[in-house]
Design an enzyme around this catalytic site. Sequence first.
Site, PDB file in Angstrom:
ATOM      1  CB  SER A 198      -0.951   0.023   1.207  1.00  0.00           C
ATOM      2  OG  SER A 198      -0.236   0.218   2.413  1.00  0.00           O
ATOM      3  CE  LYS A 217      -2.846   1.839   5.015  1.00  0.00           C
ATOM      4  NZ  LYS A 217      -2.817   1.067   3.753  1.00  0.00           N
TER       5      LYS A 217
END
Length: 207
Positions: free
Chosen positions: A39, A84
């Site tokens: 990700s 993230k």
Amino acid sequence: MNVFKNLMKEWVIPLALVALLGWCFTQFVFTGAIVNGSSMEPNLLNRQYVGVNRLGNLHRGDVVVFDATQEDPQIRPGNKDYVKRIIGVPGDTVTYQNGNLYVNGKMVNQSYLSVDERTQGTAGEFGTSWSLASLSATGMWQEKDQDKSVVPADAYFVLGDHRSVSNDGRYFGFVDRNHIFGKVVVPFWYDAAVKDNINHQSQHFFG
């Protein structure tokens, strides 16, 4: 008895103190983490080891590690921590349109991604544009985050760099500050571009 006392004094107590100091250091100052999944590509790769600075303030553009078991109701079995990038801080509005991100109406510098990485897979079920208000109205977010148009106090809105595969704030809402372990830091031997995109992106978040 004297041998036992000497053993305690010269070995056991010093080693226990070292272990305690080491534990305190990793809990409150600096520790490590392993990236799980793709990700954060192209900047961080699956199974890559990174440092985590547990001190200091968090800013837009910082990459963070947080306890996803407290944030993502749909977390996969065996997963725990997510890596993230912070896009919105308390009080911010965040919108997306045709591959561009806007925070408080100002375009975000996404030079750390290619045009394809900004656009491929970023529409999907959300369409070619979205806002915090529209995302929070989808019903996918946690109840505490629903029907909000700005990032609430003591929370952050996060996205993965590889938008087409990232399970991030678009799907589960805001990340509470007390669930964030710290800011990701890559060491000096990493590629210069990666170091800039991870360690220093907050310094040129808007360009």
